[in-house]
Structures are given as C-alpha cells and as structure tokens.
Design a protein around this motif. Structure first.
Motif, PDB file in Angstrom:
ATOM      1  N   HIS A   1       0.829  -1.205   0.000  1.00 18.15           N
ATOM      2  CA  HIS A   1       0.000   0.000   0.000  1.00 18.15           C
ATOM      3  C   HIS A   1       0.866   1.259   0.000  1.00 18.15           C
ATOM      4  CE1 HIS A   1      -3.644  -2.344   1.843  1.00 18.15           C
ATOM      5  NE2 HIS A   1      -3.256  -2.787   0.671  1.00 18.15           N
ATOM      6  N   SER A   2       1.944   1.247   0.777  1.00 18.45           N
ATOM      7  CA  SER A   2       2.838   2.402   0.798  1.00 18.45           C
ATOM      8  C   SER A   2       3.491   2.618  -0.558  1.00 18.45           C
ATOM      9  CB  SER A   2       3.912   2.205   1.874  1.00 18.45           C
ATOM     10  OG  SER A   2       3.335   2.128   3.165  1.00 18.45           O
ATOM     11  N   GLU A   3       3.886   1.528  -1.218  1.00 16.43           N
ATOM     12  CA  GLU A   3       4.491   1.647  -2.544  1.00 16.43           C
ATOM     13  C   GLU A   3       3.474   2.162  -3.556  1.00 16.43           C
ATOM     14  OE1 GLU A   3       7.093  -1.100  -5.685  1.00 16.43           O
ATOM     15  OE2 GLU A   3       6.353  -1.955  -3.803  1.00 16.43           O
ATOM     16  N   PHE A   4       2.234   1.689  -3.462  1.00 19.16           N
ATOM     17  CA  PHE A   4       1.157   2.166  -4.322  1.00 19.16           C
ATOM     18  C   PHE A   4       0.994   3.681  -4.186  1.00 19.16           C
ATOM     19  CE2 PHE A   4      -3.360   3.327  -4.574  1.00 19.16           C
ATOM     20  CZ  PHE A   4      -3.722   2.863  -5.824  1.00 19.16           C
ATOM     21  N   VAL A   5       1.003   4.181  -2.948  1.00 14.96           N
ATOM     22  CA  VAL A   5       0.838   5.622  -2.707  1.00 14.96           C
ATOM     23  C   VAL A   5       2.030   6.394  -3.251  1.00 14.96           C
ATOM     24  CG1 VAL A   5       0.683   7.389  -0.906  1.00 14.96           C
ATOM     25  CG2 VAL A   5      -0.689   5.322  -0.727  1.00 14.96           C
TER      26      VAL A   5
ATOM     27  N   LEU B   1      -2.224  13.386   1.565  1.00 19.48           N
ATOM     28  CA  LEU B   1      -2.178  12.040   2.119  1.00 19.48           C
ATOM     29  C   LEU B   1      -2.664  12.079   3.560  1.00 19.48           C
ATOM     30  CD1 LEU B   1      -1.450   9.061   2.037  1.00 19.48           C
ATOM     31  CD2 LEU B   1       0.911   9.682   2.590  1.00 19.48           C
ATOM     32  N   VAL B   2      -3.758  11.375   3.836  1.00 16.89           N
ATOM     33  CA  VAL B   2      -4.361  11.352   5.162  1.00 16.89           C
ATOM     34  C   VAL B   2      -4.135   9.981   5.774  1.00 16.89           C
ATOM     35  CG1 VAL B   2      -6.485  11.633   6.484  1.00 16.89           C
ATOM     36  CG2 VAL B   2      -6.115  12.989   4.406  1.00 16.89           C
ATOM     37  N   ARG B   3      -3.441   9.947   6.892  1.00 17.03           N
ATOM     38  CA  ARG B   3      -3.212   8.688   7.608  1.00 17.03           C
ATOM     39  C   ARG B   3      -4.242   8.590   8.723  1.00 17.03           C
ATOM     40  NH1 ARG B   3       1.559   6.541   5.904  1.00 17.03           N
ATOM     41  NH2 ARG B   3       3.001   7.963   4.859  1.00 17.03           N
TER      42      ARG B   3
ATOM     43  N   THR C   1      -1.509  15.564   7.531  1.00 16.06           N
ATOM     44  CA  THR C   1      -1.711  15.479   6.092  1.00 16.06           C
ATOM     45  C   THR C   1      -0.456  15.935   5.371  1.00 16.06           C
ATOM     46  OG1 THR C   1      -4.031  15.988   6.385  1.00 16.06           O
ATOM     47  CG2 THR C   1      -3.123  16.267   4.178  1.00 16.06           C
ATOM     48  N   GLU C   2       0.017  15.117   4.442  1.00 10.00           N
ATOM     49  CA  GLU C   2       1.176  15.486   3.651  1.00 10.00           C
ATOM     50  C   GLU C   2       0.687  16.102   2.356  1.00 10.00           C
ATOM     51  OE1 GLU C   2       3.371  11.955   3.085  1.00 10.00           O
ATOM     52  OE2 GLU C   2       3.679  11.583   5.219  1.00 10.00           O
ATOM     53  N   ALA C   3       1.040  17.346   2.112  1.00  7.80           N
ATOM     54  CA  ALA C   3       0.677  18.005   0.864  1.00  7.80           C
ATOM     55  C   ALA C   3       1.922  18.075   0.015  1.00  7.80           C
ATOM     56  CB  ALA C   3       0.135  19.405   1.129  1.00  7.80           C
TER      57      ALA C   3
ATOM     58  N   ALA D   1     -11.837  18.374  -2.332  1.00  8.69           N
ATOM     59  CA  ALA D   1     -11.119  17.377  -3.126  1.00  8.69           C
ATOM     60  C   ALA D   1     -11.869  17.089  -4.414  1.00  8.69           C
ATOM     61  CB  ALA D   1     -10.953  16.088  -2.327  1.00  8.69           C
ATOM     62  N   ASN D   2     -11.135  16.950  -5.534  1.00 12.58           N
ATOM     63  CA  ASN D   2     -11.742  16.526  -6.790  1.00 12.58           C
ATOM     64  C   ASN D   2     -11.954  15.017  -6.815  1.00 12.58           C
ATOM     65  OD1 ASN D   2      -9.664  19.003  -7.980  1.00 12.58           O
ATOM     66  ND2 ASN D   2     -11.857  19.129  -8.293  1.00 12.58           N
ATOM     67  N   LEU D   3     -11.061  14.275  -6.132  1.00 10.89           N
ATOM     68  CA  LEU D   3     -11.148  12.824  -6.099  1.00 10.89           C
ATOM     69  C   LEU D   3     -10.563  12.332  -4.790  1.00 10.89           C
ATOM     70  CD1 LEU D   3     -11.670  10.074  -7.579  1.00 10.89           C
ATOM     71  CD2 LEU D   3      -9.293  10.220  -8.361  1.00 10.89           C
ATOM     72  N   THR D   4     -11.248  11.385  -4.168  1.00  9.85           N
ATOM     73  CA  THR D   4     -10.729  10.738  -2.972  1.00  9.85           C
ATOM     74  C   THR D   4     -10.414   9.291  -3.313  1.00  9.85           C
ATOM     75  OG1 THR D   4     -11.981  12.156  -1.464  1.00  9.85           O
ATOM     76  CG2 THR D   4     -11.215  10.059  -0.596  1.00  9.85           C
ATOM     77  N   MET D   5      -9.254   8.814  -2.848  1.00  9.34           N
ATOM     78  CA  MET D   5      -8.849   7.442  -3.091  1.00  9.34           C
ATOM     79  C   MET D   5      -8.518   6.793  -1.750  1.00  9.34           C
ATOM     80  SD  MET D   5      -6.098   6.053  -5.894  1.00  9.34           S
ATOM     81  CE  MET D   5      -6.889   7.072  -7.152  1.00  9.34           C
ATOM     82  N   ALA D   6      -9.207   5.711  -1.436  1.00  7.88           N
ATOM     83  CA  ALA D   6      -8.964   4.978  -0.204  1.00  7.88           C
ATOM     84  C   ALA D   6      -8.157   3.737  -0.531  1.00  7.88           C
ATOM     85  CB  ALA D   6     -10.281   4.600   0.459  1.00  7.88           C
ATOM     86  N   VAL D   7      -7.067   3.517   0.206  1.00  7.83           N
ATOM     87  CA  VAL D   7      -6.137   2.431  -0.084  1.00  7.83           C
ATOM     88  C   VAL D   7      -6.265   1.356   0.994  1.00  7.83           C
ATOM     89  CG1 VAL D   7      -3.730   1.824  -0.534  1.00  7.83           C
ATOM     90  CG2 VAL D   7      -4.571   4.104  -1.128  1.00  7.83           C
TER      91      VAL D   7
END
Length: 347
Positions: free
Chosen positions: A47-51, A66-68, A80-82, A109-115
């Motif tokens: 998951h970290s590599e995907f991000v 990036l929201v942890r 949050t990492e911007a 946000a234009n798009l949210t992606m949950a990993v």
C-alpha cells in the motif's frame, strides 16, 4: 477593396487570434489542477508503494493530500502530507505538512482514493459527493463491503473499486498459454471463497473449449489434505485462489507439495507463489495499479454516476515463471514477456 482596409482587417484578425490564445493560456494558468486526497488506514508495504507511485504520477502543480487514519478510522484531525508533483520538490515529501480534518479535506477534493480495507470503510462512512476510488482491495474484501456497507450503493456518489488481483479470465488465459492441451483445473477453496469460485466458473465457461473446473472445499485447515487428495486425481493443473488459502503460507505450501507429488503444475496470482514452487502467475504491481487507479478516477469524473459501483480487476502487469519447476515437469515455456503479451492480446 481598398488595400489599406484589407491590411487593417488582416491585422485585426491576427490581433484577435493572439488575444484569444493569450486568454486561453491565462485561463489554463489559473485553472487549478485536479486535487487528489488519499486515505491510508494501515502501513502495508504494498500500500505504501502504491501511494508513492500515485504521488510520483501527479501532474505538476496538482495538489496531493495524504491522510493517515488513526486506528479505527476516527474522524479526528490527522497529519496530512501536501506534496507537489514538481520534480524539484518530489524529494521533499513532507513539504507543507498541515494538520487538517478529513471532513475539511473532503470539501475541496476533486477525487478521494482509499487504499486498503480499513481506509475503504472509513471513506464510505463519511459524507461527501466527490468521486471515490476504493483501491487495493481483494475480491473478498469487496464482497464483504457489498454485504455490510449500504453506503457503497449511494446514488449521489460515484464509486469505483479497483481489485488488487487480475481477473480469473486472465488467470485461465495464462494456464491455456502454458498448457494448451489441458482443460481440467483443480481448486481447493474455503466456504468464504464462493464469489471467487463463481467468477472462475464463469470465466471457464467462456473458454474455447470451456475449462473443466474441479472444486473441493476445505472448511478448516484439518480438512485441506483430504480435499487435495480428492481434487488432484481429477486435475491437469492446480490453481491457488487469492483467499484464505492463498493468504496462508502453510496452506499454500500444502497445495504446492500436493502438486509436486502428483507432477501437476500450480498456478496463482502472486510472485511469492512462483518463488515457493508454483509454475507461473499473472501478477499486478503497485506501479501498474496506481496508473489504473488514476484512469478509473478519470472514468468516474466523466461518468453520470449511478447506484452501482464501477468495479475493475487489476490488469496483469507481468507474468512470472519458475523455470526450475518447468524443467522438472518437462515443460518448455515461452519467455515471461511473450506470455504477458499473449494475455494482452486475449484480453
């Protein structure tokens, strides 16, 4: 026509074209790039590599948040990492770190992606109408969400689901490319694996000629050996599904051992299976999945929405072959790249 008037008109038209071009450039310069908010609820290496690949693929100037999530996905302010996609800043991942709530991020946000599964549950439970991509889920994760999360079927939010494993049709296509004269596929599954078994059976019926799928169920670890003894004599090859058996090293090794003793090749959907003694696998990679997730997000943004989520299986990025196992079985196989190209052609 008066020559001076004609020259004046030409200059006027040229000036208008220049003004339009300048206006379009200014508009593009002031149009914000699409913002992407990524939710993570675990620290799995894949998951970290995907991000990381998601961040690297951002367009220059595009916003990346990036929201942890905290354990349990509580809706409290998170770090949050911007990160800008500007190459000069790509090494500074923590540039502009801010503390903001997920609710505030969702508003712009234009798009949210949950990993992953924890992040998917958290994203579905929160309000918002921006498109949502649930990525890096197994087929069984998705089936669990379908059964337990009514928010997955909300009509006011466009939802896409990217499964982390290739489709069963791709898996069978690989078996066909490696064993063109064989048609019997043996599978040992758990009761929870029924959605995977149904997908495999549908894909098998679409074969030319259709595949003969032999299925035995192992309700628990103690019954695995008996199920293997029942299915091996009726099979030309064994397949390990991405389920509780495929996720268990001990169970996978039992399948590999049974295949080796009977001289049957074993196929699956992970490189680990091939390294452990499987013959071949069609695999996806975090880089390929990140690219596919972006394309799925674009489809959602341009679609009209609907109550049913848009579900995609991973497109196989590569084929892995265990050449030692192939020699032991007396098989001469094409190169991995050629096998991957065959999957692309048959898809």
């Amino acid at each position: 026509m008066n020559p001076s008037i004609s020259l004046f008109r030409k200059r006027l038209h040229r000036g208008a074209r220049i003004a339009l071009a300048m206006g379009a450039a200014l508009l593009a310069a002031h149009t914000p790039a699409a913002a992407l908010t990524v939710l993570m609820g675990d620290e799995l290496a894949a998951h970290s590599e995907f991000v990381q690949y998601l961040r690297a693929g951002q367009e220059p100037g595009a916003r990346f948040d990036l929201v942890r999530l905290s354990p349990g996905g509580a809706d409290t302010p998170q770090v949050t990492e911007a990160a800008s996609a500007d190459p000069e800043r790509s090494a500074s991942v923590n540039a502009g770190v801010r503390t903001r709530s997920l609710r505030a991020l969702a508003s712009d946000a234009n798009l949210t992606m949950a990993v992953g599964m924890p992040a998917a549950r958290a994203a579905l439970e929160r309000p918002g109408q921006q498109p949502l991509v649930l990525a890096m889920l197994s087929r069984l994760d998705y089936e669990n969400l379908r059964a337990t999360s009514p928010a997955l079927r909300r009509g006011d939010r466009r939802v896409g689901v990217l499964l982390r494993d290739p489709a069963m049709a791709d898996q069978l296509a690989l078996v066909g490319a490696v064993l063109p004269q064989k048609q019997r596929i043996g599978v040992v599954a758990t009761p929870e694996s029924e959605p995977l078994v149904r997908e495999l059976q549908r894909a098998a019926q679409g074969g030319s000629p259709p595949w003969d799928v032999q299925v035995e169920y192992a309700p628990d670890a103690k019954s695995l050996a008996a199920s293997l003894r029942a299915v091996v004599p009726r099979s030309d090859a064994l397949m390990v599904l991405p389920d509780l058996i495929g996720d268990s090293q001990a169970a996978t090794l039992s399948v590999l051992r049974a295949g080796a003793e009977a001289g049957l090749p074993v196929f699956g959907a992970s490189e680990g299976l091939v390294r452990s003694g499987g013959l071949a696998a069609a695999v996806s990679t975090p880089a390929q999945l990140a690219q596919q997730a972006r394309l799925l997000g674009q489809k959602l943004a341009s679609s009209g929405g609907g109550a049913s989520p848009l579900v995609e299986s991973a497109t196989p990025a590569a084929v892995r072959v265990n050449t030692t196992v192939a020699r032991g079985l007396g098989l001469r196989l094409p190169e991995e790249r050629e096998l991957a190209e065959r999957l692309t052609v048959t898809r």
